[in-house]
Write an enzyme that holds these catalytic residues in place. Structure first.
Site, PDB file in Angstrom:
ATOM      1  N   LYS A  43      -1.650  15.858  -7.928  1.00 59.55           N
ATOM      2  CA  LYS A  43      -0.724  16.240  -6.853  1.00 59.55           C
ATOM      3  C   LYS A  43      -0.236  15.006  -6.091  1.00 59.55           C
ATOM      4  O   LYS A  43       0.938  14.897  -5.775  1.00 59.55           O
ATOM      5  CB  LYS A  43      -1.405  17.205  -5.866  1.00 59.55           C
ATOM      6  CG  LYS A  43      -1.908  18.491  -6.469  1.00 59.55           C
ATOM      7  CD  LYS A  43      -2.314  19.506  -5.411  1.00 59.55           C
ATOM      8  CE  LYS A  43      -3.361  19.002  -4.437  1.00 59.55           C
ATOM      9  NZ  LYS A  43      -4.701  18.765  -5.015  1.00 59.55           N
ATOM     10  N   ARG A 118      -5.303  27.236   1.637  1.00 56.68           N
ATOM     11  CA  ARG A 118      -6.477  27.209   0.745  1.00 56.68           C
ATOM     12  C   ARG A 118      -7.064  28.600   0.544  1.00 56.68           C
ATOM     13  O   ARG A 118      -7.918  28.779  -0.311  1.00 56.68           O
ATOM     14  CB  ARG A 118      -7.569  26.310   1.334  1.00 56.68           C
ATOM     15  CG  ARG A 118      -7.266  24.838   1.213  1.00 56.68           C
ATOM     16  CD  ARG A 118      -8.337  24.032   1.922  1.00 56.68           C
ATOM     17  NE  ARG A 118      -7.905  22.672   2.163  1.00 56.68           N
ATOM     18  CZ  ARG A 118      -8.230  21.636   1.398  1.00 56.68           C
ATOM     19  NH1 ARG A 118      -8.991  21.808   0.350  1.00 56.68           N
ATOM     20  NH2 ARG A 118      -7.798  20.427   1.689  1.00 56.68           N
ATOM     21  N   ARG A 157     -13.524   6.885 -12.750  1.00 57.73           N
ATOM     22  CA  ARG A 157     -12.763   5.977 -11.856  1.00 57.73           C
ATOM     23  C   ARG A 157     -13.690   5.000 -11.135  1.00 57.73           C
ATOM     24  O   ARG A 157     -14.686   5.400 -10.557  1.00 57.73           O
ATOM     25  CB  ARG A 157     -12.018   6.794 -10.780  1.00 57.73           C
ATOM     26  CG  ARG A 157     -10.860   7.581 -11.313  1.00 57.73           C
ATOM     27  CD  ARG A 157      -9.883   8.013 -10.228  1.00 57.73           C
ATOM     28  NE  ARG A 157     -10.425   8.956  -9.254  1.00 57.73           N
ATOM     29  CZ  ARG A 157      -9.690   9.904  -8.671  1.00 57.73           C
ATOM     30  NH1 ARG A 157      -8.410  10.032  -8.964  1.00 57.73           N
ATOM     31  NH2 ARG A 157     -10.238  10.711  -7.773  1.00 57.73           N
ATOM     32  N   ARG A 190     -16.305   5.616  -5.760  1.00 58.79           N
ATOM     33  CA  ARG A 190     -16.245   6.349  -4.494  1.00 58.79           C
ATOM     34  C   ARG A 190     -17.210   7.529  -4.547  1.00 58.79           C
ATOM     35  O   ARG A 190     -17.376   8.157  -5.592  1.00 58.79           O
ATOM     36  CB  ARG A 190     -14.822   6.882  -4.259  1.00 58.79           C
ATOM     37  CG  ARG A 190     -13.871   5.819  -3.745  1.00 58.79           C
ATOM     38  CD  ARG A 190     -12.651   6.471  -3.134  1.00 58.79           C
ATOM     39  NE  ARG A 190     -11.869   7.145  -4.162  1.00 58.79           N
ATOM     40  CZ  ARG A 190     -10.668   6.765  -4.557  1.00 58.79           C
ATOM     41  NH1 ARG A 190     -10.110   5.706  -4.018  1.00 58.79           N
ATOM     42  NH2 ARG A 190     -10.020   7.437  -5.485  1.00 58.79           N
ATOM     43  N   ARG A 201     -16.882  20.431  -5.237  1.00 51.25           N
ATOM     44  CA  ARG A 201     -15.479  20.564  -4.810  1.00 51.25           C
ATOM     45  C   ARG A 201     -14.722  21.526  -5.734  1.00 51.25           C
ATOM     46  O   ARG A 201     -13.889  22.309  -5.276  1.00 51.25           O
ATOM     47  CB  ARG A 201     -14.796  19.187  -4.800  1.00 51.25           C
ATOM     48  CG  ARG A 201     -15.273  18.295  -3.663  1.00 51.25           C
ATOM     49  CD  ARG A 201     -14.635  16.939  -3.717  1.00 51.25           C
ATOM     50  NE  ARG A 201     -13.264  16.965  -3.217  1.00 51.25           N
ATOM     51  CZ  ARG A 201     -12.405  15.956  -3.371  1.00 51.25           C
ATOM     52  NH1 ARG A 201     -12.771  14.858  -4.007  1.00 51.25           N
ATOM     53  NH2 ARG A 201     -11.172  16.038  -2.891  1.00 51.25           N
TER      54      ARG A 201
END
Length: 243
Positions: A43, A118, A157, A190, A201
């Protein structure tokens, strides 16, 4: 808090480019777009492209809440009271802050909402507010992607904190594993990019937000995007969906 700008102090090039942008935008159709997708679905890559292409304002509710609190607007003061008590900011307050933002000149041609609604209750409240303004949501772009692909995309990542350079163990690996190509300093991952955090999540996303996609699908304005494809392909699909 006054935020007025003296136009005499603005460089001529900036004024001209803004005037040209507004002239280009005046012929664009109005669009009200919601982006829905799990973390890492792309997004953030697509929203600036959509914003520039269709002259929309980008409404990220988290940033807007912080800005309202900092500007001490009446809604911002209420939001701060809730935050100071450790409570969640109510849906009505968030919708009110979106309503305020839509009065800005930059939102004249419409908006992109990212990170809201949401829940179905939030979607219903948003619809009522837009109805009162005589508008509605035009398109809901669903960044559809399978969890295992996301997991590979996100947990691979690694970043170099000082420069912000990012790497990916599979798609863009550093020359030496765990080491920045330029400085030779160690890379970090991270906290949000670990498998455990991603799992919780994603669970929250599926539980809360998937019903929102169903809610809008019943209204016939959801477009499913192949978010596992390369960004350029997704951009092409976005433009098709919004044309």
């Amino acid at each position: 808090m006054s935020t007025s700008v003296n136009l005499e102090d603005v460089p001529a090039e900036s004024l001209m480019s803004e005037l040209l942008r507004r002239m280009r935008c005046s012929s664009k159709p109005d669009k009200r777009v919601i982006l829905i997708g799990p973390p890492g679905s792309g997004k953030g890559t697509q929203s600036p492209i959509i914003k520039d292409e269709y002259c929309l304002c980008h409404l990220a509710t988290g940033d807007m809440l912080r800005a309202s609190v900092a500007a001490k607007t009446p809604l911002g003061i209420k939001a701060k009271e809730a935050m100071d008590k450790g409570e969640l900011v109510s849906d009505d307050l968030v919708v009110g802050i979106i309503d305020e933002a839509l009065k800005k000149a930059s939102c004249q041609k419409g908006f992109i909402l990212d990170g809201f609604p949401r829940t179905v209750v939030q979607a219903e409240k948003l619809d009522v507010m837009l109805q009162n303004r005589g508008t509605k949501v035009d398109k809901v772009l669903n960044f559809a992607i399978d969890d295992p692909i996301l997991e590979e995309r996100i947990t691979g990542r690694w970043i170099h904190p000082a420069s912000g350079r990012s790497y990916h163990t599979k798609f863009a690996p550093p020359k030496v594993p765990g080491i920045d190509d330029v400085t030779g300093e160690p890379l970090i991952q991270r906290k949000d990019d670990t498998a455990a955090v991603l799992k919780s999540r994603l669970e929250a996303f599926h539980r809360q937000t998937e019903p929102v996609i169903d809610y809008y699908a019943k209204k016939g304005n959801v477009v499913n995007l192949p978010a596992e494809k390369p960004p350029q392909t997704v951009t092409t699909e976005v433009k098709k969906a919004l044309s």
